[in-house]
Design a protein around this motif. Structure first.
Motif, PDB file in Angstrom:
ATOM      1  N   TRP A  73      67.460 -28.424 -82.719  1.00 34.01           N
ATOM      2  CA  TRP A  73      68.727 -28.151 -83.396  1.00 34.01           C
ATOM      3  C   TRP A  73      69.854 -28.005 -82.370  1.00 34.01           C
ATOM      4  O   TRP A  73      70.927 -28.598 -82.526  1.00 34.01           O
ATOM      5  CB  TRP A  73      68.625 -26.845 -84.180  1.00 34.01           C
ATOM      6  N   GLU A  74      69.595 -27.217 -81.369  1.00 33.41           N
ATOM      7  CA  GLU A  74      70.628 -26.937 -80.366  1.00 33.41           C
ATOM      8  C   GLU A  74      71.010 -28.190 -79.592  1.00 33.41           C
ATOM      9  O   GLU A  74      72.174 -28.383 -79.239  1.00 33.41           O
ATOM     10  CB  GLU A  74      70.144 -25.834 -79.432  1.00 33.41           C
ATOM     11  N   GLY A  75      70.020 -29.062 -79.347  1.00 30.52           N
ATOM     12  CA  GLY A  75      70.315 -30.314 -78.658  1.00 30.52           C
ATOM     13  C   GLY A  75      71.210 -31.214 -79.487  1.00 30.52           C
ATOM     14  O   GLY A  75      72.158 -31.819 -78.966  1.00 30.52           O
ATOM     15  N   LEU A  76      70.931 -31.310 -80.774  1.00 35.40           N
ATOM     16  CA  LEU A  76      71.787 -32.095 -81.665  1.00 35.40           C
ATOM     17  C   LEU A  76      73.200 -31.527 -81.697  1.00 35.40           C
ATOM     18  O   LEU A  76      74.190 -32.259 -81.655  1.00 35.40           O
ATOM     19  CB  LEU A  76      71.209 -32.104 -83.084  1.00 35.40           C
ATOM     20  N   GLY A  77      73.281 -30.193 -81.764  1.00 31.69           N
ATOM     21  CA  GLY A  77      74.593 -29.552 -81.797  1.00 31.69           C
ATOM     22  C   GLY A  77      75.369 -29.763 -80.517  1.00 31.69           C
ATOM     23  O   GLY A  77      76.571 -30.063 -80.547  1.00 31.69           O
ATOM     24  N   LYS A  78      74.692 -29.635 -79.400  1.00 30.95           N
ATOM     25  CA  LYS A  78      75.341 -29.811 -78.097  1.00 30.95           C
ATOM     26  C   LYS A  78      75.923 -31.208 -77.944  1.00 30.95           C
ATOM     27  O   LYS A  78      76.960 -31.409 -77.291  1.00 30.95           O
ATOM     28  CB  LYS A  78      74.332 -29.537 -76.982  1.00 30.95           C
ATOM     29  N   ASN A  79      75.269 -32.174 -78.574  1.00 24.93           N
ATOM     30  CA  ASN A  79      75.721 -33.563 -78.471  1.00 24.93           C
ATOM     31  C   ASN A  79      76.669 -33.968 -79.603  1.00 24.93           C
ATOM     32  O   ASN A  79      77.004 -35.153 -79.738  1.00 24.93           O
ATOM     33  CB  ASN A  79      74.512 -34.498 -78.429  1.00 24.93           C
ATOM     34  N   GLY A  80      77.080 -33.017 -80.431  1.00 22.73           N
ATOM     35  CA  GLY A  80      78.107 -33.287 -81.432  1.00 22.73           C
ATOM     36  C   GLY A  80      77.645 -33.969 -82.697  1.00 22.73           C
ATOM     37  O   GLY A  80      78.459 -34.578 -83.408  1.00 22.73           O
TER      38      GLY A  80
END
Length: 392
Positions: free
Chosen positions: A54-61
């Motif tokens: 989840w956090e990776g998807l969020g970090k990449n917008g």
């Protein structure tokens, strides 16, 4: 073979997607190929998608692209959110809790929240640090939302919340839960007593029940939620008291549109997998694809998928233009999910014994598509809505 390549002769015109949409999709596809595909089978075994994804998807917008820049988003249109759902669905239904968070739940806060609530919750929803859930269904109330028993009694500057919820997507991971509850149990009609409260992880009295074991969608986090004298600050009321049912109805068009489209992507993928299989698998000295029965089955499924895609894309465009398409979305939701369930059985049959093996993706698709005719409003309810809209 990509799902969309199955019908090259009658491929749907998706020119409503701009170059920016295409760039977003390409970047997301590459990210998922690297960060989701190699680990998805393990997530299915673990029965949970890790928060780091989840956090990776969020970090990449990629999460909550429609949220405005002042709250950490990019202020993009629904087309980008739609692409997020499509590409997650292409990998597997077990990670669609992310699309539920991004495309269904967070918009409640964005649309009905106060300025303080938006500033408090939205930025972390965008980054994937904060995971959301919406709690409507109860052990004794599903489609009949007016019959919920979870209640909240005003006590000074708090509401005291009591009740149970079941089948809650993202229930285990959720940091922020929008809870549908009765703040007035005497008013009639009963739905006018429903309000939405924002409950946060760690509030005393808020606990998780068991993580529910489902027939399919194994990696999707689904849980029971329990509220025992939870003191929820009055400022956590979402919108106005007594208008919760109205807010839910306003957002159901997008929820059902998203749900139907995600299932259609699964149907496209099942068809693609099956075309690939019958072309390579031989019987009696020839590929299965040369048998007339196989050709007829594939032709029927391809036609149904193509009709579904044409209908769905028309609705996506209309929804992007803020048109009221409640009737058509209800039609799409019941028809596409019903077709997808039939297709899953046909595709498994054409795979023969291998279709029942866990190593073949069609087995997972068969399980995962099963509840699509139930969630986001059962197909029977969709037909009731359609009938009412027709004046029956």
């Amino acid at each position: 073979m990509k799902a969309a390549s199955v019908l090259e002769c009658g491929k749907a015109d998706r020119s409503f997607f701009t170059d920016e949409h295409t760039m977003f999709r390409d970047t997301l596809q590459k990210y998922l190929e690297r960060e989701a595909v190699p680990y998805y089978d393990q997530w299915e075994k673990d029965r949970l998608v890790p928060r780091t994804f989840w956090e990776g998807l969020g970090k990449n917008g990629f999460i909550c692209p429609e949220i405005s820049e002042e709250y950490g988003g990019m202020g993009l249109d629904f087309g980008f959110s739609n692409i997020l759902g499509e590409e997650l669905s292409r990998i597997g239904a077990g990670i669609l809790g992310i699309a539920t968070h991004s495309n269904i739940i967070v918009p409640y806060i964005d649309s009905f929240g106060t300025e303080e609530q938006k500033r408090k919750y939205l930025p972390k929803c965008v980054t994937g640090e904060s995971i959301t859930a919406i709690a409507m269904t109860e052990p004794g109330a599903g489609s009949d939302l007016a019959n919920i028993r979870t209640n909240a009694v005003r006590d000074g500057d708090h509401y005291v919340l009591n009740g149970e919820k079941i089948f809650i997507t993202n229930g285990i991971h959720a940091d922020v839960v929008i809870v549908a509850c009765k703040t007035d149990t005497k008013i009639r009609p009963a739905h006018r007593g429903i309000s939405l409260l924002i409950v946060e992880r760690g509030m005393p009295g808020f606990s998780r029940g068991k993580k529910l074991e489902k027939m399919g969608m194994h990696s999707q986090d689904t849980a029971e939620l329990i509220f025992e004298d939870v003191r929820v600050p009055v400022e956590n009321l979402l919108g106005e008291e007594g208008k919760g049912f109205s807010y839910l109805m306003q957002k159901l068009q997008q929820e059902r549109l998203v749900s139907a489209n995600n299932v259609l992507v699964a149907a496209e993928d099942m068809l693609s997998l099956t075309v690939d299989y019958v072309t390579k698998r031989e019987a009696f000295g020839n590929p299965l694809s040369k048998l007339q029965n196989t050709q007829f089955k594939i032709a029927e499924m391809a036609t149904q998928v193509q009709i579904g895609r044409t209908f769905m894309d028309d609705l996506i465009v209309k929804h992007m233009n803020d048109e009221d398409v409640v009737t058509e979305v209800s039609m799409a939701k019941w028809w596409i999910t019903d077709v997808a369930k039939r297709i899953s059985g046909e595709c498994m049959q054409l795979h023969g014994g291998y279709g029942y093996m866990e190593e073949y993706k069609i087995a997972r698709r068969y399980r995962d598509v099963a509840p699509s005719t139930i969630y986001a409003g059962s197909n029977e309810i969709m037909k009731v809505i359609i009938a009412k809209q027709l004046g029956l």
